[in-house]
Design an enzyme around this catalytic site. Structure first.
Site, mmCIF file in Angstrom:
data_model
loop_
_atom_site.group_PDB
_atom_site.id
_atom_site.type_symbol
_atom_site.label_atom_id
_atom_site.label_comp_id
_atom_site.label_asym_id
_atom_site.label_seq_id
_atom_site.Cartn_x
_atom_site.Cartn_y
_atom_site.Cartn_z
ATOM 1 N N LYS A 1 -49.955 -5.108 -16.486
ATOM 2 C CA LYS A 1 -50.227 -3.767 -15.977
ATOM 3 C C LYS A 1 -49.111 -3.336 -15.041
ATOM 4 C CE LYS A 1 -53.150 -3.176 -12.621
ATOM 5 N NZ LYS A 1 -54.395 -3.147 -11.814
ATOM 6 N N ASN B 1 -72.942 19.311 14.239
ATOM 7 C CA ASN B 1 -71.488 19.195 14.084
ATOM 8 C C ASN B 1 -71.066 17.910 13.376
ATOM 9 O OD1 ASN B 1 -71.979 17.301 16.042
ATOM 10 N ND2 ASN B 1 -70.313 17.935 17.404
ATOM 11 N N ASP C 1 -63.540 1.141 -9.365
ATOM 12 C CA ASP C 1 -63.577 2.412 -8.635
ATOM 13 C C ASP C 1 -63.671 3.561 -9.634
ATOM 14 O OD1 ASP C 1 -63.395 4.506 -6.849
ATOM 15 O OD2 ASP C 1 -61.685 3.717 -5.766
#
Length: 327
Positions: free
Chosen positions: A203, A46, A235
Site C-alpha cells: 500500500k 454554549n 475508519d
C-alpha cells in the site's frame, strides 16, 4: 444493589460512565455484577459540559469509562471533566477506561511543526487526576509510554480469533495484513490460527491527504484460500475495502475482515457492504449507530474483557494473565 462493592472499610470499587457509549458501560457493570454510580451530565447553551456524581466516591477505587467516538472532542472533554470531578471528590484512585484511545493515530511527527496529539492526550488525563489508563488495542504500543503511570493495554485478539475460528476452515486460511506496518499483528494471528500462511497488501499513502491510501498488490499466496484481513481499526473503510478487492482479484476464495475498533466514518458502511467481504467483524469498543449497520457486519461484545481487567486491577491481580503472555 449499589454501585459500590465493599471488600472492607478501605477498599471500594466504583464504576462511572460518560454519555458517549452508555450501552457498553451498562454491559461492563452487568459483567461486574454491580450498578454504576449515577452521573448527572448535560451541556450548557454554549456547549460547556457539567458533571456531578449522585453519591460519594470518597476513598473509592474509581473506574471512569468513556469511548472516544464522534463527536470525539466533546466526549474527550467530558471524560477529562469527569476525572477532575472525581479527584475533587476525594476518590482514592482514578483509572481512566478508554476502550478507544482518541487521537491514538497521531503518535509521532511525520513532518515539522506537527503535534504528537496522542502524547498530549496522556498529559491531559494525568493533569486532570488520572492514576492509571486502560485501553484496548492501541494503534501503536509506544503510546503506553506517553502516560506517567500504569497503562493496561488490553487485546481483543483472543475474542476475535475465537469467533473467526468458527467461521473458516483452518486448513485453508491465510492471514492478510492490509499493509506492511501491521505485519507483526498479522503474524500473531497466523500463529493463533495454527500456523496459517501470511500475506500482506502493498500500500502507498500520501501523508498530506487524510484517510486516503492506494492498495496495489498482494505479497503472498492467497489463491483459492479463505483470507482473514486483520487491522486494529476501520475508519472510512477505504483501505480495507481496497485491500479486500485486491485480495479477491488475486484469487482468494473469500475474505473475512476482523478489526477491533469500528470507527466507521462515512462512507464506511457503503464501502464495506459493497467491497466483496463475506463478513466484517468488529467489537463494540465504539457505538455503531443504526445508519452504520450493514448486512455483513458482526459486532462482538468487549464488555467481558473490560470487566475482567477492571476486576484484576481492583484486586491487585495480573492484567497480563488475561492474554496468555501477549499483553
Amino acid at each position: 444493589m449499589t454501585g459500590i462493592i465493599t471488600h472492607d472499610l478501605e477498599k471500594r470499587l466504583v464504576l462511572v460512565s460518560g454519555r458517549a457509549h452508555p450501552e457498553l458501560a451498562r454491559d461492563v457493570a452487568s459483567n461486574l455484577g454491580i450498578e454504576m454510580v449515577h452521573t448527572t451530565a448535560y451541556d450548557f447553551a454554549n456547549g460547556e459540559i457539567y458533571v456531578r456524581y449522585a453519591e460519594s466516591v470518597r476513598g473509592a477505587d474509581v473506574f471512569v469509562l468513556q469511548s472516544h467516538t464522534a463527536p470525539i472532542n466533546q466526549w474527550i472533554m467530558e471524560h477529562l471533566i469527569m476525572v477532575d470531578a472525581l479527584k475533587r471528590a476525594s476518590a482514592k484512585t482514578i483509572t481512566v477506561v478508554l476502550p478507544f484511545y482518541g487521537y491514538a493515530r497521531q503518535d509521532k511527527k511525520h513532518k515539522g511543526r506537527e503535534p504528537i496529539s496522542a502524547r498530549l492526550m496522556a498529559d491531559l488525563f494525568k493533569t486532570a487526576g488520572a492514576d492509571r489508563l486502560m485501553s484496548v488495542d492501541l494503534h501503536t504500543s509506544q503510546t503506553q509510554g506517553f502516560f506517567d503511570g500504569p497503562v493496561d493495554h488490553l487485546w481483543a485478539m483472543p475474542l476475535l480469533i475465537d469467533y473467526v475460528r468458527t467461521r473458516v476452515e483452518l486448513s485453508n486460511v491465510t492471514v492478510v495484513s492490509p499493509d506492511a506496518g501491521r505485519i507483526r499483528v498479522a503474524e500473531q494471528w497466523a500463529t493463533k490460527l495454527g500456523g496459517a500462511p501470511l500475506a500482506f497488501v502493498h500500500k502507498t499513502r500520501d501523508i498530506t491527504r487524510p484517510n486516503q491510501s492506494a492498495a496495489n498488490r498482494v505479497v503472498g499466496d492467497v489463491e483459492g484460500r479463505s483470507c482473514v484481513l486483520v487491522d486494529d481499526l476501520i475508519d472510512t473503510g477505504g483501505t480495507i475495502a481496497a485491500a479486500v478487492q485486491v485480495v479477491l482479484n488475486a484469487g482468494a476464495k473469500d475474505v473475512i475482515v476482523a478489526a477491533t475498533h469500528g470507527v466507521l466514518s462515512d462512507p464506511a458502511a457503503q464501502r464495506l457492504s459493497e467491497c466483496g467481504a463475506r463478513e466484517v467483524v468488529v467489537t463494540d469498543t465504539l457505538p455503531i449507530d443504526a445508519d452504520k449497520q450493514f448486512p455483513q457486519l458482526t459486532t462482538l461484545s468487549i464488555a467481558p474483557l473490560l470487566a475482567r481487567a477492571i476486576r484484576e486491577v481492583f484486586d491487585d491481580g495480573s492484567v497480563t494473565s488475561l492474554f496468555d503472555g501477549n499483553a
